[in-house]
Design a protein around this motif. Structure first.
Motif, mmCIF file in Angstrom:
data_model
loop_
_atom_site.group_PDB
_atom_site.id
_atom_site.type_symbol
_atom_site.label_atom_id
_atom_site.label_comp_id
_atom_site.label_asym_id
_atom_site.label_seq_id
_atom_site.Cartn_x
_atom_site.Cartn_y
_atom_site.Cartn_z
ATOM 1 N N ASP A 143 17.662 -20.249 12.081
ATOM 2 C CA ASP A 143 18.061 -19.613 10.751
ATOM 3 C C ASP A 143 17.120 -20.316 9.653
ATOM 4 O OD1 ASP A 143 19.550 -21.844 10.890
ATOM 5 O OD2 ASP A 143 20.991 -21.232 9.512
ATOM 6 N N ARG A 144 16.632 -21.154 9.840
ATOM 7 C CA ARG A 144 15.831 -22.151 8.849
ATOM 8 C C ARG A 144 14.288 -22.625 9.061
ATOM 9 N NH1 ARG A 144 20.459 -25.841 7.991
ATOM 10 N NH2 ARG A 144 21.387 -23.985 8.109
ATOM 11 N N LEU A 169 13.388 -26.546 2.080
ATOM 12 C CA LEU A 169 14.054 -25.972 3.282
ATOM 13 C C LEU A 169 14.623 -24.362 2.917
ATOM 14 C CD1 LEU A 169 16.042 -26.047 5.862
ATOM 15 C CD2 LEU A 169 17.805 -26.774 4.440
ATOM 16 N N LEU A 171 15.826 -20.649 4.158
ATOM 17 C CA LEU A 171 16.594 -19.835 5.121
ATOM 18 C C LEU A 171 16.399 -18.539 5.282
ATOM 19 C CD1 LEU A 171 20.284 -21.219 3.689
ATOM 20 C CD2 LEU A 171 18.651 -22.355 5.584
#
Length: 180
Positions: A143-144, A169, A171
């Motif tokens: 998911d990232r 980061l 997502l």
């Protein structure tokens, strides 16, 4: 505000970089990981840097004479009042938040380098050009991803004041068909 096609919105009819008053306010869609790609470029509006802002920031965070006192700054290596590099970093962050519309916000995981090529001075109009240079998807957390971004902070004279390489980061969008 991003990609090569929308970048032309930031140039006036003569091909020069447009000032804030010449740029139409465009509210871009909020972006998730899957909307990003290496080589994608984001441009900002201009930001005017005043002597008062330079002095106020410096008196609180970087109290050195060449950031706070016009007369003492004349006798410094800078030959005049200059902004703290940390003010330039802060302005860069402000412009990045406003021009890189990430759905989850800009979550930094580190900075690889910051280079100050020339000082920011009172009256400068800064803008940024931010290029995604790498996307590394997490094998453990699909998911990232980690995203590297190269940001040039540029003055009205088209000279680079600062370059920064940051790590973010990012997502993925939540799958609306997934159930909790």
């Amino acid at each position: 505000m991003y990609n090569g096609t929308s970048a032309k919105d930031y140039f006036n009819h003569t091909g020069e970089y447009a000032s804030d008053s010449e740029v139409t306010d465009i509210i871009p869609d909020r972006l998730h990981l899957d909307a990003l790609q290496v080589g994608q470029v984001f441009h900002s509006h201009e930001y005017y840097v005043s002597a008062d802002e330079i002095r106020a920031f410096s008196s609180k965070y970087d109290p050195q004479p060449f950031h706070m006192d016009d007369e003492l700054a004349k006798d410094s290596i800078f030959n005049g009042l200059t902004a703290s590099g940390w003010l330039t970093v802060s302005i860069t962050m402000n412009l990045l938040v406003k021009s890189l519309p990430l759905a989850q916000g800009i979550i930094g995981t580190g900075v690889e380098k910051i280079n100050w090529h020339r000082p920011t001075r009172p009256g400068d109009r800064l803008r940024i050009s931010a290029t995604i240079t790498e996307i590394t998807r997490s094998p453990a957390r699909p998911d990232r991803a980690g995203v590297s971004i190269h940001i040039s902070t540029i003055g009205q004279d088209n000279k680079i004041r600062q370059e920064l390489v940051g790590n973010l980061l990012i997502l993925r969008a939540k799958d609306p068909s997934a159930t909790c």
